[in-house]
Design a protein around this motif. Structure first.
Motif, mmCIF file in Angstrom:
data_model
loop_
_atom_site.group_PDB
_atom_site.id
_atom_site.type_symbol
_atom_site.label_atom_id
_atom_site.label_comp_id
_atom_site.label_asym_id
_atom_site.label_seq_id
_atom_site.Cartn_x
_atom_site.Cartn_y
_atom_site.Cartn_z
ATOM 1 N N ASN A 127 57.336 -13.272 -32.126
ATOM 2 C CA ASN A 127 56.380 -13.911 -31.261
ATOM 3 C C ASN A 127 56.358 -13.199 -29.871
ATOM 4 O OD1 ASN A 127 54.894 -15.733 -29.628
ATOM 5 N ND2 ASN A 127 56.283 -17.277 -29.570
ATOM 6 N N TYR A 128 55.326 -12.177 -29.940
ATOM 7 C CA TYR A 128 55.182 -11.342 -28.729
ATOM 8 C C TYR A 128 55.073 -12.015 -27.478
ATOM 9 C CZ TYR A 128 56.233 -7.436 -31.891
ATOM 10 O OH TYR A 128 56.911 -6.591 -32.633
ATOM 11 N N ALA A 129 54.196 -13.055 -27.649
ATOM 12 C CA ALA A 129 53.805 -13.788 -26.299
ATOM 13 C C ALA A 129 55.033 -14.108 -25.435
ATOM 14 C CB ALA A 129 52.996 -15.194 -26.955
ATOM 15 N N ASP A 130 56.075 -14.338 -26.065
ATOM 16 C CA ASP A 130 57.145 -14.809 -25.508
ATOM 17 C C ASP A 130 57.440 -13.773 -24.195
ATOM 18 O OD1 ASP A 130 57.827 -16.887 -26.910
ATOM 19 O OD2 ASP A 130 59.357 -16.065 -27.978
ATOM 20 N N TYR A 131 57.139 -12.433 -24.392
ATOM 21 C CA TYR A 131 57.253 -11.446 -23.155
ATOM 22 C C TYR A 131 55.987 -11.373 -22.136
ATOM 23 C CZ TYR A 131 61.043 -9.680 -25.864
ATOM 24 O OH TYR A 131 62.235 -9.263 -26.548
ATOM 25 N N ALA A 132 55.159 -12.336 -22.254
ATOM 26 C CA ALA A 132 53.936 -12.547 -21.317
ATOM 27 C C ALA A 132 54.580 -12.991 -20.155
ATOM 28 C CB ALA A 132 52.990 -13.005 -22.086
ATOM 29 N N GLY A 133 54.036 -12.839 -19.076
ATOM 30 C CA GLY A 133 54.529 -13.652 -17.702
ATOM 31 C C GLY A 133 55.714 -13.619 -17.244
ATOM 32 N N LEU A 134 56.455 -12.330 -17.613
ATOM 33 C CA LEU A 134 57.904 -12.323 -17.442
ATOM 34 C C LEU A 134 57.992 -11.456 -16.178
ATOM 35 C CD1 LEU A 134 59.905 -12.004 -20.614
ATOM 36 C CD2 LEU A 134 59.850 -13.974 -19.292
ATOM 37 N N GLY A 135 57.068 -10.649 -15.630
ATOM 38 C CA GLY A 135 57.079 -9.503 -14.713
ATOM 39 C C GLY A 135 57.403 -8.169 -15.408
ATOM 40 N N LEU A 136 57.571 -8.142 -16.746
ATOM 41 C CA LEU A 136 57.697 -6.905 -17.362
ATOM 42 C C LEU A 136 56.360 -5.853 -17.139
ATOM 43 C CD1 LEU A 136 59.351 -7.958 -20.615
ATOM 44 C CD2 LEU A 136 60.387 -6.743 -18.760
ATOM 45 N N GLN A 137 56.549 -4.514 -17.191
ATOM 46 C CA GLN A 137 55.394 -3.737 -17.278
ATOM 47 C C GLN A 137 55.313 -3.200 -18.563
ATOM 48 O OE1 GLN A 137 55.763 -0.204 -14.708
ATOM 49 N NE2 GLN A 137 53.963 0.704 -15.475
ATOM 50 N N ALA A 138 56.198 -3.143 -19.474
ATOM 51 C CA ALA A 138 56.131 -2.497 -20.773
ATOM 52 C C ALA A 138 57.233 -3.217 -21.528
ATOM 53 C CB ALA A 138 56.135 -0.996 -20.866
ATOM 54 N N ILE A 139 56.800 -3.002 -23.068
ATOM 55 C CA ILE A 139 57.604 -3.588 -24.052
ATOM 56 C C ILE A 139 57.735 -2.387 -25.072
ATOM 57 C CG2 ILE A 139 57.687 -5.923 -23.711
ATOM 58 C CD1 ILE A 139 55.494 -6.002 -26.175
ATOM 59 N N GLY A 140 58.936 -2.249 -25.843
ATOM 60 C CA GLY A 140 58.759 -1.256 -26.817
ATOM 61 C C GLY A 140 59.874 -1.212 -27.676
ATOM 62 N N MET A 141 60.323 -0.169 -28.173
ATOM 63 C CA MET A 141 61.343 -0.021 -29.361
ATOM 64 C C MET A 141 62.267 1.177 -29.160
ATOM 65 S SD MET A 141 58.671 -0.581 -32.661
ATOM 66 C CE MET A 141 59.937 0.131 -33.927
ATOM 67 N N ASN A 142 63.393 1.228 -29.562
ATOM 68 C CA ASN A 142 64.370 2.027 -29.844
ATOM 69 C C ASN A 142 64.478 2.711 -31.273
ATOM 70 O OD1 ASN A 142 66.495 3.981 -29.654
ATOM 71 N ND2 ASN A 142 67.632 2.892 -28.515
ATOM 72 N N CYS A 143 63.762 3.717 -31.304
ATOM 73 C CA CYS A 143 63.719 4.209 -32.619
ATOM 74 C C CYS A 143 64.773 4.889 -33.353
ATOM 75 C CB CYS A 143 62.673 5.413 -32.845
ATOM 76 S SG CYS A 143 60.991 4.740 -32.705
ATOM 77 N N ASP A 144 65.859 5.251 -32.387
ATOM 78 C CA ASP A 144 67.049 6.115 -32.979
ATOM 79 C C ASP A 144 68.065 5.083 -33.277
ATOM 80 O OD1 ASP A 144 68.860 8.230 -32.775
ATOM 81 O OD2 ASP A 144 69.632 7.449 -31.111
ATOM 82 N N GLN A 145 67.965 3.946 -32.868
ATOM 83 C CA GLN A 145 68.942 2.762 -33.319
ATOM 84 C C GLN A 145 68.485 1.986 -34.359
ATOM 85 O OE1 GLN A 145 70.410 1.031 -29.874
ATOM 86 N NE2 GLN A 145 71.648 2.609 -29.131
ATOM 87 N N SER A 146 67.069 1.983 -34.798
ATOM 88 C CA SER A 146 66.443 1.100 -35.720
ATOM 89 C C SER A 146 67.372 1.278 -36.847
ATOM 90 C CB SER A 146 64.790 1.512 -35.641
ATOM 91 O OG SER A 146 64.072 0.780 -36.577
ATOM 92 N N ARG A 147 67.133 -0.102 -37.788
ATOM 93 C CA ARG A 147 67.567 -0.262 -38.765
ATOM 94 C C ARG A 147 66.458 -0.164 -39.944
ATOM 95 N NH1 ARG A 147 71.323 -5.043 -37.453
ATOM 96 N NH2 ARG A 147 69.386 -5.449 -36.317
ATOM 97 N N LEU A 148 65.377 -0.351 -39.526
ATOM 98 C CA LEU A 148 64.050 -0.463 -40.250
ATOM 99 C C LEU A 148 63.803 0.661 -41.088
ATOM 100 C CD1 LEU A 148 61.726 -1.917 -37.636
ATOM 101 C CD2 LEU A 148 63.164 -3.213 -39.160
ATOM 102 N N THR A 149 63.156 0.471 -42.396
ATOM 103 C CA THR A 149 62.617 1.469 -43.215
ATOM 104 C C THR A 149 61.330 2.434 -42.491
ATOM 105 O OG1 THR A 149 61.132 0.362 -44.612
ATOM 106 C CG2 THR A 149 63.418 0.360 -45.353
ATOM 107 N N ARG A 150 61.311 3.377 -43.036
ATOM 108 C CA ARG A 150 59.942 3.977 -42.250
ATOM 109 C C ARG A 150 58.716 3.320 -42.517
ATOM 110 N NH1 ARG A 150 58.713 10.259 -43.954
ATOM 111 N NH2 ARG A 150 60.744 10.298 -42.956
ATOM 112 N N GLN A 151 58.559 2.507 -43.515
ATOM 113 C CA GLN A 151 57.291 1.648 -43.645
ATOM 114 C C GLN A 151 57.448 0.502 -42.542
ATOM 115 O OE1 GLN A 151 54.435 2.344 -45.452
ATOM 116 N NE2 GLN A 151 53.770 0.556 -43.904
#
Length: 218
Positions: A127-151
């Motif tokens: 639910n990315y909508a949770d990050y709306a209206g918080l006063g943030l400028q950007a949201i993102g990911m840390n690829c270096d620490q990710s445990r996700l597969t490439r896909q």
């Protein structure tokens, strides 16, 4: 991004540690020290007429505890007010299921002292909508620490880009080390990209050379 490159024990200098191995109180000390040293380096460059944005990574646990938040904001309050236009806070290690109000409190606590606040999103977040209206400028990911597969990483990046546009936020990727992720970021028009695939880390904060895509992708 201004971040500690090497942590070592005084009793055993040859033993290195990662930030994740530190207790919350010790990690807060490191993050505050990084902020202070980074701003000191920025001050030296500003005297020479060299201006640049500097981002500092701050763990969610540091700001979620009352003591950690007070100590960090006290350190921010001591910074010259005219430096705030050059500083960015990037929230890291945000756990899944954090209440909207809780995250909002953290953003409100640090926003008066910086130009912008960005936040990493937890892996498998829906639910990315949770990050709306918080006063943030950007949201993102840390690829270096990710445990996700490439896909999974590619799918998560596409969802991040699409969702961020829907809620009016910019996007960022840190720890980008492979060409495939870099190309996906370019295709998706990610706004801020950091990692060894873009440029090697520096030992001290300084202005970066402005790069064009053809300089990075060869």
């Amino acid at each position: 991004i201004c971040a500690p490159s090497r942590l070592a024990l005084r009793s055993a200098p040859s033993v290195t540690l990662s930030l994740d191995e530190l207790k919350p109180q010790c990690r807060a000390e490191v993050e505050i020290s990084c902020l202070q040293q980074g701003v000191a380096a920025l001050a030296r460059h500003l005297k020479r007429g060299e201006r640049f944005m500097m981002a500092f990574q701050v763990c969610y646990d540091t700001l979620s505890s009352h003591i950690g938040r007070v100590r960090f904001t006290d350190a921010c309050r001591e910074l010259p007010s005219d430096f705030r236009q050059y500083l960015i806070i990037q929230l890291t290690d945000v756990p899944s299921g954090v209440p909207h109000s809780r995250l909002s409190d953290l953003v409100i606590a640090v926003k008066p002292y910086v130009k912008a606040v960005m936040s990493e999103i937890p892996e498998f977040w829906r639910n990315y909508a949770d990050y709306a209206g918080l006063g943030l400028q950007a949201i993102g990911m840390n690829c270096d620490q990710s445990r996700l597969t490439r896909q999974q990483k590619a799918d998560a990046l596409r969802k991040l880009i699409t969702s961020a546009k829907q809620i009016g936020l910019s996007t960022f990727l840190t720890g980008v080390s492979d060409l495939a992720t870099l190309l996906s970021a370019r295709e998706g028009k990610v706004h801020f990209i950091e990692g060894s695939a873009v440029a090697s880390p520096l030992h001290e904060p300084r202005p970066m050379t402005r790069l064009r895509w053809r300089d990075v992708i060869q």
